[in-house]
Design a protein around this motif. Structure first.
Motif, short mmCIF file in Angstrom:
data_model
loop_
_atom_site.label_atom_id
_atom_site.label_comp_id
_atom_site.label_asym_id
_atom_site.label_seq_id
_atom_site.Cartn_x
_atom_site.Cartn_y
_atom_site.Cartn_z
N LYS A 217 4.90 10.86 12.19
CA LYS A 217 6.23 11.42 12.38
C LYS A 217 6.91 11.69 11.04
O LYS A 217 7.65 12.66 10.90
CB LYS A 217 7.08 10.49 13.24
CG LYS A 217 6.68 10.46 14.70
CD LYS A 217 7.63 9.60 15.52
CE LYS A 217 7.25 9.61 17.00
NZ LYS A 217 8.16 8.76 17.82
N SER A 218 6.65 10.83 10.06
CA SER A 218 7.29 11.04 8.75
C SER A 218 6.73 12.28 8.07
O SER A 218 7.48 13.02 7.41
CB SER A 218 7.11 9.80 7.86
OG SER A 218 5.76 9.63 7.45
N VAL A 219 5.43 12.55 8.22
CA VAL A 219 4.85 13.76 7.65
C VAL A 219 5.43 14.99 8.35
O VAL A 219 5.81 15.98 7.70
CB VAL A 219 3.31 13.74 7.77
CG1 VAL A 219 2.72 15.05 7.26
CG2 VAL A 219 2.73 12.55 7.00
N ALA A 220 5.54 14.93 9.66
CA ALA A 220 6.12 16.04 10.42
C ALA A 220 7.58 16.25 10.06
O ALA A 220 8.07 17.39 10.02
CB ALA A 220 5.97 15.78 11.92
N CYS A 225 12.04 19.28 7.27
CA CYS A 225 12.98 19.43 6.16
C CYS A 225 12.80 20.79 5.50
O CYS A 225 13.77 21.46 5.11
CB CYS A 225 12.77 18.32 5.12
SG CYS A 225 13.30 16.68 5.68
N TYR A 226 11.55 21.21 5.37
CA TYR A 226 11.26 22.53 4.82
C TYR A 226 11.78 23.62 5.76
O TYR A 226 12.49 24.55 5.33
CB TYR A 226 9.76 22.69 4.60
CG TYR A 226 9.36 24.08 4.17
CD1 TYR A 226 9.64 24.53 2.88
CD2 TYR A 226 8.70 24.94 5.04
CE1 TYR A 226 9.29 25.82 2.49
CE2 TYR A 226 8.34 26.21 4.65
CZ TYR A 226 8.63 26.65 3.37
OH TYR A 226 8.29 27.92 2.98
N LYS A 227 11.48 23.50 7.02
CA LYS A 227 11.89 24.50 8.01
C LYS A 227 13.40 24.66 8.03
O LYS A 227 13.93 25.78 8.13
CB LYS A 227 11.38 24.09 9.40
CG LYS A 227 11.77 25.04 10.52
CD LYS A 227 11.24 24.55 11.85
CE LYS A 227 11.64 25.48 12.99
NZ LYS A 227 11.10 24.98 14.29
N PHE A 232 14.04 31.09 2.78
CA PHE A 232 13.05 32.02 3.32
C PHE A 232 11.74 31.25 3.53
O PHE A 232 10.81 31.38 2.73
CB PHE A 232 12.82 33.20 2.38
CG PHE A 232 14.06 34.02 2.12
CD1 PHE A 232 14.60 34.80 3.14
CD2 PHE A 232 14.68 34.00 0.90
CE1 PHE A 232 15.75 35.56 2.92
CE2 PHE A 232 15.83 34.74 0.67
CZ PHE A 232 16.37 35.51 1.69
N PRO A 233 11.66 30.43 4.59
CA PRO A 233 10.47 29.59 4.78
C PRO A 233 9.18 30.39 4.88
O PRO A 233 8.10 29.89 4.56
CB PRO A 233 10.77 28.83 6.09
CG PRO A 233 11.85 29.62 6.76
CD PRO A 233 12.65 30.24 5.66
N LEU A 252 0.38 18.31 5.74
CA LEU A 252 1.71 18.85 5.50
C LEU A 252 1.63 20.31 5.05
O LEU A 252 2.42 21.16 5.49
CB LEU A 252 2.44 18.00 4.45
CG LEU A 252 3.84 18.45 4.04
CD1 LEU A 252 4.77 18.54 5.24
CD2 LEU A 252 4.41 17.49 2.99
N ALA A 253 0.65 20.61 4.20
CA ALA A 253 0.46 21.98 3.75
C ALA A 253 0.16 22.91 4.92
O ALA A 253 0.68 24.03 5.01
CB ALA A 253 -0.66 22.05 2.72
N ASP A 254 -0.68 22.45 5.84
CA ASP A 254 -0.99 23.26 7.02
C ASP A 254 0.27 23.52 7.86
O ASP A 254 0.45 24.62 8.39
CB ASP A 254 -2.04 22.55 7.88
CG ASP A 254 -3.44 22.61 7.28
OD1 ASP A 254 -3.66 23.45 6.38
OD2 ASP A 254 -4.29 21.80 7.69
N MET A 255 1.13 22.50 7.97
CA MET A 255 2.35 22.66 8.76
C MET A 255 3.27 23.72 8.16
O MET A 255 3.81 24.57 8.88
CB MET A 255 3.10 21.31 8.84
CG MET A 255 2.40 20.25 9.65
SD MET A 255 3.33 18.68 9.60
CE MET A 255 2.11 17.54 10.28
N VAL A 256 3.46 23.69 6.84
CA VAL A 256 4.38 24.66 6.23
C VAL A 256 3.74 26.05 6.16
O VAL A 256 4.44 27.07 6.23
CB VAL A 256 4.88 24.20 4.85
CG1 VAL A 256 5.67 22.90 4.98
CG2 VAL A 256 3.75 24.06 3.85
#
Length: 311
Positions: A217-220, A225-227, A232-233, A252-256
Motif C-alpha cells: 500500500k505504501s508503494v501504491a 502522490c505522483y498522480k 502533467f503526469p 513503482l516505475a511501472d505504476m507511473v
C-alpha cells in the motif's frame, strides 16, 4: 556549450553517472562513517556498488553517521573554476536539514574576495536526493542553451518548490534515531505495520503527510502522490530512488508509466540521505504542484546566495 561558469552539486543530489556525464555537473561528495570506517558517498566507482554495500551493512546492524561538507572542501572544489576564469553555481541540499548550505555560502564569500570579478552563486534546493539533482540537471540544460549563471539561478528559484519529493521507509527505527518520530510512535507503528509517507514540505523540511498499513500500500501511495501532484503526469520526468529494494522501485516505475510517465530514472538512494531513512526506503521525485500550497504555514522561498559578498 557555455563555458563561462561551472555547475557543482553536493552528492546528496543523487545524480546518476549518465546525468553527470551528459550535463557536465561537478559533484562534491559527502563523507559518512560505517562502523567507524570512512565512506566516500560518491567515490568515482560505480555508485550502485557503493550504495549496495552501504545499505547491506546497515541491514546487518552497522552503526553509521553523517557529517556536513566543510567550507574548505567547497572552496577547494570551486576554486579551479575561478582560477580558469569561470564563475560557479553551487546547488546544495536543503538548508533546513543540513548545515552544508551555510558552509557553501562561507566558501563563496571567501572565493569572491580571493578572486575579484568572479561570481559564486549558492542555491538552496529546499530538497534532497533527486529533489536537488533534478534541479541541477535543469540548470545544466539551461546552461547548454547559452544561459548565464544568474539566469539559471533565477530559473531555479521559480522551479524550487515545484520539485516534489515523496518517500516511504521500511523500518521506523531510523526515523526514530534521527528524531523524526518518537520512540512510542516507532514501536506502535512497527507493531501495526504502519508505513509513513513523507515529503519535502514548503519549508524545505521533511514532514509526514500520510500513513498506510503494509508495504504494498505504501508503494501504491507513492504512485498516487505522483498522480495527484504532477502537473502533467502523462509527460513528466520522474526519478525513483531506493535503498536496496529494487523490486519495489521497478513496481513503482511501472505504476507511473501506466499513468503516462515516459522518462523514468531508477537509482540507489544517495548515501548521506539514505543513512537517515534506512534500508528498504523508496522515494519518487518529479516536477509538479507548488509544495507551498500544501503547507499549513508556507515559508518564503529561501533566498539562496546570488548577490556578491560585500568586501
Amino acid at each position: 556549450m557555455n563555458e563561462k561558469f561551472d555547475i557543482y552539486a553536493d552528492s546528496s543530489a543523487n545524480l546518476t553517472e549518465k546525468m553527470i556525464a551528459d550535463c557536465g555537473i561537478k559533484v562534491i561528495s559527502y563523507e559518512c562513517t560505517c562502523d567507524g570506517k570512512k565512506v566516500i558517498c560518491y567515490s568515482g566507482r560505480p555508485f550502485s556498488d557503493d550504495a549496495r554495500d552501504f545499505y547491506g551493512a546497515m541491514s546487518r546492524g552497522a552503526e553509521v553517521s553523517t557529517s556536513l561538507i566543510s567550507s574548505q572542501r567547497f572552496y577547494d572544489a570551486a576554486e579551479q573554476s575561478l582560477k580558469e576564469g569561470r564563475d560557479a553555481l553551487i546547488i546544495t541540499i536543503s538548508a533546513q536539514v543540513s548545515g552544508t548550505h551555510k558552509q557553501a555560502c562561507l566558501a563563496a564569500e571567501q572565493l569572491e574576495k580571493d578572486y575579484p570579478g568572479r561570481r559564486v552563486y549558492v542555491f538552496d534546493s529546499a530538497n534532497s536526493g533527486f529533489g536537488e539533482g533534478l534541479l541541477a540537471v535543469q540548470a545544466a540544460r539551461l546552461k547548454n542553451m547559452g544561459e548565464s549563471a544568474e539566469v539559471c539561478f533565477k530559473q531555479l528559484e521559480i522551479s524550487r518548490f515545484r520539485l516534489n519529493s515523496y518517500f516511504t521507509v521500511a523500518d521506523l527505527k531510523y526515523l526514530k534515531k534521527g528524531g523524526r518520530i518518537s520512540g512510542a510512535v516507532a514501536i506502535a507503528g512497527t507493531i501495526l505495520n504502519i508505513k509513513p509517507i513523507l515529503r519535502a514540505d514548503g519549508n524545505g523540511r521533511i514532514a509526514m503527510c500520510g500513513k498506510v498499513r503494509g508495504r504494498k500500500k505504501s508503494v501504491a501511495e507513492l504512485a498516487d502522490c505522483y498522480k495527484n501532484n504532477a502537473v502533467f503526469p502523462e509527460g513528466s520526468t520522474v526519478a525513483i530512488s531506493h535503498c536496496n529494494c529494487e523490486e519495489d522501485a521497478l513496481a513503482l516505475a511501472d505504476m507511473v508509466r501506466a499513468m503516462g510517465a515516459k522518462d523514468v530514472t531508477i537509482e540507489y538512494f544517495d548515501i548521506v540521505s539514505g543513512a537517515h531513512v534506512g534500508p528498504g526506503s523508496l522515494g519518487i521525485f518529479f516536477m509538479g504542484k507548488d509544495r507551498r500550497g500544501n503547507s499549513a504555514a508556507p515559508a518564503k522561498a529561501p533566498a539562496g546566495r546570488a548577490v556578491r559578498a560585500e568586501n
